[in-house]
Motif scaffolding. Structure first.
Motif, PDB file in Angstrom:
ATOM      1  N   ILE A 275       0.865  -1.173   0.000  1.00  0.00           N
ATOM      2  CA  ILE A 275       0.000   0.000   0.000  1.00  0.00           C
ATOM      3  C   ILE A 275       0.906   1.229   0.000  1.00  0.00           C
ATOM      4  CG2 ILE A 275      -0.224   0.035   2.514  1.00  0.00           C
ATOM      5  CD1 ILE A 275      -3.101   1.154   2.056  1.00  0.00           C
ATOM      6  N   ILE A 276       0.501   2.241  -0.745  1.00  0.00           N
ATOM      7  CA  ILE A 276       1.227   3.517  -0.761  1.00  0.00           C
ATOM      8  C   ILE A 276       0.368   4.527  -0.014  1.00  0.00           C
ATOM      9  CG2 ILE A 276       2.313   5.306  -2.151  1.00  0.00           C
ATOM     10  CD1 ILE A 276       2.231   3.355  -4.536  1.00  0.00           C
ATOM     11  N   VAL A 277       0.950   5.163   1.011  1.00  0.00           N
ATOM     12  CA  VAL A 277       0.207   6.094   1.851  1.00  0.00           C
ATOM     13  C   VAL A 277       1.028   7.363   2.059  1.00  0.00           C
ATOM     14  CG1 VAL A 277      -0.795   6.438   4.134  1.00  0.00           C
ATOM     15  CG2 VAL A 277      -0.908   4.196   3.067  1.00  0.00           C
ATOM     16  N   ALA A 278       0.344   8.492   1.997  1.00  0.00           N
ATOM     17  CA  ALA A 278       0.972   9.777   2.320  1.00  0.00           C
ATOM     18  C   ALA A 278      -0.052  10.621   3.070  1.00  0.00           C
ATOM     19  CB  ALA A 278       1.422  10.496   1.058  1.00  0.00           C
ATOM     20  N   ASP A 279       0.436  11.425   3.975  1.00  0.00           N
ATOM     21  CA  ASP A 279      -0.432  12.263   4.801  1.00  0.00           C
ATOM     22  C   ASP A 279      -1.212  13.253   3.938  1.00  0.00           C
ATOM     23  OD1 ASP A 279      -1.550  13.497   7.066  1.00  0.00           O
ATOM     24  OD2 ASP A 279       0.095  14.935   7.174  1.00  0.00           O
ATOM     25  N   ASN A 280      -2.552  13.156   3.986  1.00  0.00           N
ATOM     26  CA  ASN A 280      -3.436  14.091   3.296  1.00  0.00           C
ATOM     27  C   ASN A 280      -3.061  14.258   1.816  1.00  0.00           C
ATOM     28  OD1 ASN A 280      -5.698  15.710   3.328  1.00  0.00           O
ATOM     29  ND2 ASN A 280      -4.582  17.539   3.921  1.00  0.00           N
ATOM     30  N   PHE A 281      -2.783  13.150   1.145  1.00  0.00           N
ATOM     31  CA  PHE A 281      -2.303  13.176  -0.237  1.00  0.00           C
ATOM     32  C   PHE A 281      -3.353  13.718  -1.196  1.00  0.00           C
ATOM     33  CE2 PHE A 281      -1.710  11.159  -4.408  1.00  0.00           C
ATOM     34  CZ  PHE A 281      -0.457  11.649  -4.712  1.00  0.00           C
ATOM     35  N   LYS A 282      -2.914  14.626  -2.017  1.00  0.00           N
ATOM     36  CA  LYS A 282      -3.715  15.152  -3.122  1.00  0.00           C
ATOM     37  C   LYS A 282      -2.824  15.121  -4.363  1.00  0.00           C
ATOM     38  CE  LYS A 282      -6.579  18.200  -0.312  1.00  0.00           C
ATOM     39  NZ  LYS A 282      -6.075  17.832   0.985  1.00  0.00           N
ATOM     40  N   ILE A 283      -3.382  14.699  -5.473  1.00  0.00           N
ATOM     41  CA  ILE A 283      -2.600  14.610  -6.705  1.00  0.00           C
ATOM     42  C   ILE A 283      -2.362  16.006  -7.264  1.00  0.00           C
ATOM     43  CG2 ILE A 283      -2.514  13.723  -9.061  1.00  0.00           C
ATOM     44  CD1 ILE A 283      -4.379  11.454  -8.134  1.00  0.00           C
ATOM     45  N   ALA A 284      -1.094  16.386  -7.327  1.00  0.00           N
ATOM     46  CA  ALA A 284      -0.737  17.661  -7.946  1.00  0.00           C
ATOM     47  C   ALA A 284      -0.912  17.508  -9.461  1.00  0.00           C
ATOM     48  CB  ALA A 284       0.704  18.024  -7.605  1.00  0.00           C
ATOM     49  N   PRO A 285      -1.496  18.498 -10.114  1.00  0.00           N
ATOM     50  CA  PRO A 285      -1.772  18.398 -11.555  1.00  0.00           C
ATOM     51  C   PRO A 285      -0.552  18.007 -12.394  1.00  0.00           C
ATOM     52  CG  PRO A 285      -2.770  20.378 -10.658  1.00  0.00           C
ATOM     53  CD  PRO A 285      -1.934  19.784  -9.568  1.00  0.00           C
ATOM     54  N   GLU A 286       0.614  18.490 -12.003  1.00  0.00           N
ATOM     55  CA  GLU A 286       1.812  18.191 -12.804  1.00  0.00           C
ATOM     56  C   GLU A 286       2.252  16.728 -12.712  1.00  0.00           C
ATOM     57  OE1 GLU A 286       3.408  20.275  -9.019  1.00  0.00           O
ATOM     58  OE2 GLU A 286       1.639  20.362 -10.269  1.00  0.00           O
ATOM     59  N   PHE A 287       1.681  15.978 -11.764  1.00  0.00           N
ATOM     60  CA  PHE A 287       2.044  14.560 -11.619  1.00  0.00           C
ATOM     61  C   PHE A 287       0.893  13.626 -11.987  1.00  0.00           C
ATOM     62  CE2 PHE A 287       4.697  16.593  -8.171  1.00  0.00           C
ATOM     63  CZ  PHE A 287       5.851  16.629  -8.940  1.00  0.00           C
ATOM     64  N   SER A 288      -0.200  14.164 -12.465  1.00  0.00           N
ATOM     65  CA  SER A 288      -1.388  13.359 -12.747  1.00  0.00           C
ATOM     66  C   SER A 288      -1.177  12.332 -13.862  1.00  0.00           C
ATOM     67  CB  SER A 288      -2.573  14.254 -13.086  1.00  0.00           C
ATOM     68  OG  SER A 288      -2.304  14.994 -14.254  1.00  0.00           O
ATOM     69  N   PHE A 289      -0.141  12.499 -14.667  1.00  0.00           N
ATOM     70  CA  PHE A 289       0.133  11.581 -15.767  1.00  0.00           C
ATOM     71  C   PHE A 289       0.821  10.297 -15.307  1.00  0.00           C
ATOM     72  CE2 PHE A 289       4.045  13.842 -15.137  1.00  0.00           C
ATOM     73  CZ  PHE A 289       5.040  12.907 -15.413  1.00  0.00           C
ATOM     74  N   LEU A 290       1.330  10.259 -14.077  1.00  0.00           N
ATOM     75  CA  LEU A 290       2.091   9.109 -13.603  1.00  0.00           C
ATOM     76  C   LEU A 290       1.214   7.867 -13.470  1.00  0.00           C
ATOM     77  CD1 LEU A 290       4.318  10.823 -10.892  1.00  0.00           C
ATOM     78  CD2 LEU A 290       5.074   9.876 -13.072  1.00  0.00           C
ATOM     79  N   SER A 291       1.685   6.778 -14.027  1.00  0.00           N
ATOM     80  CA  SER A 291       0.963   5.514 -13.966  1.00  0.00           C
ATOM     81  C   SER A 291       0.863   5.022 -12.532  1.00  0.00           C
ATOM     82  CB  SER A 291       1.704   4.493 -14.830  1.00  0.00           C
ATOM     83  OG  SER A 291       1.101   3.232 -14.729  1.00  0.00           O
ATOM     84  N   GLY A 292      -0.327   4.679 -12.105  1.00  0.00           N
ATOM     85  CA  GLY A 292      -0.541   4.140 -10.777  1.00  0.00           C
ATOM     86  C   GLY A 292      -0.795   5.180  -9.695  1.00  0.00           C
TER      87      GLY A 292
END
Length: 76
Positions: A50-67
């Protein structure tokens, strides 16, 4: 004879049933991409993770990353 760092890593991965991948809240692209790459590696070994980060929100510049959708955001 003791194991070198690569052998230790392989041994820990082989013994693990579930693996937690995490990075800090104010993450960098390198941290995120590394976490996703490790997840892909573990998936290839049929390991649960499992991948977990505190209060994670996808930054638009990284939205292309697979997974990237697999990253769970925990609220503090």
């Amino acid at each position: 004879m003791s194991l070198n760092i690569d052998q230790q890593f392989k041994e820990l991965i082989n013994q693990a049933e579930q693996i937690l991948i995490t990075f800090k809240k104010d993450y960098t692209g390198d941290a995120l991409a590394s976490s996703l790459a490790l997840a892909k590696f573990l998936a290839g070994l049929n390991k649960k993770y499992i991948i977990v980060a505190d209060n994670f929100k996808i930054a638009p510049e990284f939205s292309f990353l697979s997974g990237i959708q697999s990253v769970a955001g925990l609220l503090a």
